[in-house]
Scaffold this active site. Structure first.
Site, PDB file in Angstrom:
ATOM      1  N   TYR A 113       0.748  -1.158   0.067  1.00 56.53           N
ATOM      2  CA  TYR A 113      -0.014   0.052  -0.013  1.00 56.53           C
ATOM      3  C   TYR A 113       0.995   1.310  -0.028  1.00 56.53           C
ATOM      4  O   TYR A 113       1.731   1.351   0.966  1.00 56.53           O
ATOM      5  CB  TYR A 113      -0.876   0.095   1.217  1.00 56.53           C
ATOM      6  CG  TYR A 113      -1.788   1.191   1.291  1.00 56.53           C
ATOM      7  CD1 TYR A 113      -2.875   1.528   0.446  1.00 56.53           C
ATOM      8  CD2 TYR A 113      -1.551   1.973   2.367  1.00 56.53           C
ATOM      9  CE1 TYR A 113      -3.505   2.542   0.380  1.00 56.53           C
ATOM     10  CE2 TYR A 113      -2.213   3.289   2.277  1.00 56.53           C
ATOM     11  CZ  TYR A 113      -3.366   3.686   1.497  1.00 56.53           C
ATOM     12  OH  TYR A 113      -4.118   4.599   1.505  1.00 56.53           O
ATOM     13  N   ASP A 125      -1.322  -7.001   7.189  1.00 54.60           N
ATOM     14  CA  ASP A 125      -2.270  -5.988   6.948  1.00 54.60           C
ATOM     15  C   ASP A 125      -3.441  -6.967   6.313  1.00 54.60           C
ATOM     16  O   ASP A 125      -3.366  -7.428   5.411  1.00 54.60           O
ATOM     17  CB  ASP A 125      -1.745  -5.203   6.037  1.00 54.60           C
ATOM     18  CG  ASP A 125      -2.582  -3.815   5.785  1.00 54.60           C
ATOM     19  OD1 ASP A 125      -4.144  -4.086   5.778  1.00 54.60           O
ATOM     20  OD2 ASP A 125      -2.202  -2.783   5.442  1.00 54.60           O
ATOM     21  N   LYS A 160     -11.903   0.497   4.978  1.00 54.22           N
ATOM     22  CA  LYS A 160     -12.431  -0.087   3.900  1.00 54.22           C
ATOM     23  C   LYS A 160     -13.565  -1.134   4.135  1.00 54.22           C
ATOM     24  O   LYS A 160     -14.586  -0.768   4.491  1.00 54.22           O
ATOM     25  CB  LYS A 160     -11.076  -0.893   3.436  1.00 54.22           C
ATOM     26  CG  LYS A 160      -9.941  -0.018   3.241  1.00 54.22           C
ATOM     27  CD  LYS A 160      -9.995   1.049   2.239  1.00 54.22           C
ATOM     28  CE  LYS A 160      -8.982   2.250   2.366  1.00 54.22           C
ATOM     29  NZ  LYS A 160      -7.534   1.715   2.592  1.00 54.22           N
TER      30      LYS A 160
HETATM   31  C1  LIG Z   1      -6.273   2.170   2.785  1.00 57.27           C
HETATM   32  C2  LIG Z   1      -5.154   1.456   3.233  1.00 57.27           C
HETATM   33  C3  LIG Z   1      -4.500   1.677   4.323  1.00 57.27           C
HETATM   34  C4  LIG Z   1      -4.431   2.823   5.057  1.00 57.27           C
HETATM   35  O1  LIG Z   1      -5.626   3.124   5.829  1.00 57.27           O
HETATM   36  P1  LIG Z   1      -6.236   4.654   6.009  1.00 57.27           P
HETATM   37  O2  LIG Z   1      -7.574   4.030   6.657  1.00 57.27           O
HETATM   38  O3  LIG Z   1      -6.665   5.041   4.759  1.00 57.27           O
HETATM   39  O4  LIG Z   1      -5.299   5.301   6.759  1.00 57.27           O
HETATM   40  C5  LIG Z   1      -3.563   0.644   4.774  1.00 57.27           C
HETATM   41  N1  LIG Z   1      -3.418  -0.590   4.249  1.00 57.27           N
HETATM   42  C6  LIG Z   1      -3.976  -0.834   3.207  1.00 57.27           C
HETATM   43  C7  LIG Z   1      -4.090  -2.344   2.439  1.00 57.27           C
HETATM   44  C8  LIG Z   1      -5.211   0.066   2.619  1.00 57.27           C
HETATM   45  O5  LIG Z   1      -5.749  -0.312   1.860  1.00 57.27           O
END
Ligand SMILES: *Cc1c(COP(=O)(O)O)cnc(C)c1O
Length: 390
Positions: free
Chosen positions: A99, A171, A196
């Site tokens: 990311y 993640d 997300k």
């Molecule tokens: C969007 C995202 C992030 C960051 O998160 P935010 O809520 O935008 O700060 C980190 N890792 C992944 C895989 C993401 O899609």
């Protein structure tokens, strides 16, 4: 234990002791009375612990099979809190197709504090061994990666990390605990951009951390409270509200994404489709082994980069927007948007080039989504043909 669908639907609905409210209340208070000197209700000051946030934190810890949960103001705040666990001189091994924001945090900020990172294909044990240094303290994995959907065998790689004595951090934003639970496969820390799929409605920015083990959980509590990038009560409630329908949403996301990926696979203007639900995907078998389903985002390449601009102009139901994981379908162009901070040579090495589009498939009716995409592709093609004839 109840099945995960039941636990999701019931988040917060059995814990409010005073009124019996089915939806857990929003405790909009930063201070809490002490009954007596030396006594506490368990809540003293909202940065340290706050009632609505605590219900969310306990829920995510339980859903991810961890010991403690921490809610942060964004996914990046969660990552910063985790990275603060490391010290000057420490080294991290990190997934190559990462990311963009995580890459930026490591390269622009953590590097100034003496924490360095090497980027490799985390599914390649030889590459991991090659990147390992005597000061390596952590392994950061995304699986699937975004946007290229590369898969890492979590059990294999977390076992490797454990043998080396390094902390493995996964993640899990793209799959959520409904589909994949990294701690059950050997990970030490799970992080989510809850913005997300967990939130799921493109309306709340949040991050979540889950730790396994006493030492890590205690350290993370200190970091979370000391850094203070915590989630407020309103957003904690909104996130729980979204999580209640996670199971239903993920099923529809996968159904729609699979149908559209298959549609694109047959399409004459498309050269590649990157989606682990397709048997042709190199990570298909591992993905099937370690998760119970697939995410709702995937990427694809058009044969001609000149198609990208008109496609993004002609989609109507599908919005041209960043982010992913919400009920509304969004399409983005990683090379100039989400991944602009990653240097060109790394982007080209992994294949994030100017023909790649990423599609976060929503829960709209499949016929409407395919019609919208099909129209945009036809219109883009017609424009290109017209331009080459004139
Ligand atoms: C969007 C995202 C992030 C960051 O998160 P935010 O809520 O935008 O700060 C980190 N890792 C992944 C895989 C993401 O899609």
């Amino acid at each position: 234990m109840l099945k995960i669908e039941s636990r999701l639907a019931q988040i917060g609905s059995i814990e409010e002791p005073v009124t019996g409210a089915v939806s857990f209340p929003i405790y909009q208070s930063t201070a809490f009375r002490h009954p007596k000197l030396g006594q506490s209700t368990g809540f003293d000051y909202a940065r340290t612990k706050s009632p609505t946030r605590k219900v969310l934190e306990d829920a995510i810890a339980q859903l991810e099979s961890g010991d403690a949960g921490f809610a942060c103001s964004s996914g990046m705040a969660a990552l910063q809190t985790i990275f603060a666990y490391f010290s000057q001189g420490d080294h991290l091994i990190v997934s190559l197709d990462l990311y963009g924001g995580t890459y930026r945090l490591l390269e622009r900020i953590m590097s100034r504090f003496g924490v360095t990172a090497t980027y490799v294909d985390t599914n390649d044990l030889d590459a991991l061994e090659g990147a390992y240094q005597s000061n390596t303290k952590g392994l950061v994995i995304e699986t699937p990666t975004n946007p290229l959907m590369m898969i890492t065998d979590l059990e294999l790689v977390c076992t490797w990390a454990r043998k080396k004595g390094i902390v493995s951090i996964v993640d899990n934003t793209l799959l959520t605990p409904y589909l994949q639970r990294p701690i059950e496969l050997g990970a030490d820390i799970v992080i989510h951009s809850a913005t997300k799929y967990l939130g799921g409605h493109n309306d709340v920015l949040a991050g979540l951390i889950v730790t396994k083990g006493k030492e890590l959980s205690e350290q993370m509590a200190i970091l979370h409270n000391s850094i203070g990038a915590v989630l407020g009560p309103q957003d904690s409630w909104l996130l729980m509200r979204g999580m209640k329908t996670l199971a239903l949403r993920m099923e529809r996301h996968e159904q729609n994404a699979t149908a559209i990926a298959n549609f694109l696979l047959q399409h004459k203007l498309i050269s590649d489709v990157y989606y682990p639900a397709l048997e042709s995907h190199p990570g298909y078998a591992i993905q099937n082994k370690q998760s119970s389903g697939n995410t709702g985002i995937f990427s694809f390449k058009v044969k001609d980069a000149r198609l990208v601009e008109p496609i993004l102009r002609h989609i109507e139901l599908i919005a041209f927007a960043e982010s992913l994981g919400g009920v509304e379908s969004l399409m983005t162009y990683p090379a100039v948007q989400t991944h602009a901070d990653i240097p060109l040579e790394i982007r080209e090495q992994i294949g994030v080039d100017d023909r790649l589009l990423r599609f976060s498939v929503g829960i709209e009716h499949i016929d409407d989504l395919i019609a919208d995409l099909s129209n945009a592709l036809d219109a883009a093609h017609a424009e290109l043909e017209g331009a080459s004839q004139s």
